[in-house]
Design an enzyme around this catalytic site. Structure first.
Site, mmCIF file in Angstrom:
data_model
loop_
_atom_site.group_PDB
_atom_site.id
_atom_site.type_symbol
_atom_site.label_atom_id
_atom_site.label_comp_id
_atom_site.label_asym_id
_atom_site.label_seq_id
_atom_site.Cartn_x
_atom_site.Cartn_y
_atom_site.Cartn_z
ATOM 1 C CB SER A 55 29.185 45.619 16.347
ATOM 2 O OG SER A 55 27.861 45.462 15.877
ATOM 3 C CE LYS A 67 30.783 42.121 17.185
ATOM 4 N NZ LYS A 67 30.654 40.805 16.573
ATOM 5 C CG HIS A 100 27.101 43.300 20.171
ATOM 6 N ND1 HIS A 100 27.078 42.630 18.962
ATOM 7 C CD2 HIS A 100 26.659 44.544 19.912
ATOM 8 C CE1 HIS A 100 26.627 43.432 18.016
ATOM 9 N NE2 HIS A 100 26.369 44.610 18.559
ATOM 10 C CG ASN A 101 27.904 38.971 17.727
ATOM 11 O OD1 ASN A 101 28.006 40.197 17.829
ATOM 12 N ND2 ASN A 101 28.420 38.320 16.718
ATOM 13 C CD GLU A 136 23.826 40.503 15.567
ATOM 14 O OE1 GLU A 136 24.073 39.494 14.876
ATOM 15 O OE2 GLU A 136 24.607 41.476 15.684
#
Length: 299
Positions: A121, A171, A174-175, A178
């Site tokens: 990221s 990840k 995480h996205n 986001e």
């Protein structure tokens, strides 16, 4: 350390430059020869093929892949396995689905080749700020490659997450988060944009970054985006997605975990891509049918 890097798009080229700035040796390859030449000008060692790149590395070879997820990763790994040897290392730093990384790790282990999945990221700002890096795979291999992760990341910005697939799994989530954060900001700023107060939106975004509970790097970027034109008049209201939000929603459903914010933020992106909404027409038609409510006609 010395390593090979395949894929010199915006992320791959910037990562190469950050590694070079910290005195790593980077042998690069990309299908675009201009991209290779640009990295060579900054100190990288160029190559015209994967085979040539491998020939310029010392054992155990480290090869970092920065290509689009899915078939391009599989094709690149297939080419690498023809020239790599036992104990060599492949690192996938793209946005691969974590289940694909689990499968790739298992297959490569059977061939004696090590595999790490690195969720990255940082976007186009990574060259300057660093790349937050989440790594899955064999921990001993992670430790061997740690100098590379340390260079790429900001202070305290990299971590070994767990077995194969763990880096890309974290990840992915995480996205998904986001997506939710971005949608919350979008809704809040749209409310302020529509108010009677003529709010200086860029200033508010900057203000909220100073100690506010909702402060984040996204607000800094939003402030920059709003400065020239708070109406964003040159930007079409079309929002793409890279797939990881979808995968996060799939995972939530698979594990029976309610994730309404992330799910709704994904659906809003899908709606943004419609030139017109057939579903909205259905709603308007039904209101007219049962209640005689007025509908707006196409001109």
């Amino acid at each position: 350390m010395k390593l090979g890097l395949i894929g010199l798009g915006k992320m791959g080229a910037n990562m190469t430059e950050r590694l070079l700035n910290d005195k790593h040796e980077v042998v690069v390859f990309d299908l675009n020869s201009d991209a290779v030449n640009n990295s060579v000008k900054k100190g990288a060692i160029g190559s015209k093929s994967i085979e040539e790149m491998i020939s310029k590395l010392e054992k155990p070879r480290i090869v970092w892949i920065m290509v689009p997820s899915g078939k391009p990763v599989d094709e690149t790994i297939a080419k690498l396995t023809k020239v790599l040897e036992k104990d060599d290392i492949i690192i996938d730093g793209g946005n691969s689905h974590y289940k694909d990384s689990v499968a790739r790790g298992s297959a490569l282990t059977k061939q004696g080749i090590n595999f790490l999945d690195a969720g990255i990221s940082g976007g186009i700002w990574g060259l300057k700020i660093g790349y937050c890096t989440m790594v899955g795979g064999n921990e001993m291999i992670f430790k061997h490659c740690e100098p590379v992760f340390k260079t790429l990341a900001p202070p305290n910005g990299y971590k070994y997450i767990g077995k194969s697939g763990a880096g890309h799994f974290v990840k992915m989530v995480h996205n998904g988060i986001e997506y939710g954060l971005m949608e919350a900001y979008a809704e809040g700023f749209e409310i302020m944009h529509a108010s009677d107060y003529n709010v200086e939106l860029a200033g508010v975004a900057k203000l909220w970054g100073q100690g506010s509970v909702v402060r984040s790097w996204l607000l800094e970027l939003l402030s920059d985006a709003l400065k020239p034109d708070k109406d964003l008049s040159t930007i079409k209201d079309y929002v793409a997605d890279s797939g990881e939000g979808r995968w996060t929603v799939d995972e939530a459903i698979d594990k029976n975990i309610p994730a309404p914010v992330i799910t709704q933020s994904l659906l809003v992106r899908l709606r943004s891509r419609q030139e017109e909404s057939y579903g909205a027409k259905i709603l308007a038609a039904l209101r007219n049918e049962f209640g005689g409510h007025a509908v707006k006609k196409e001109k």
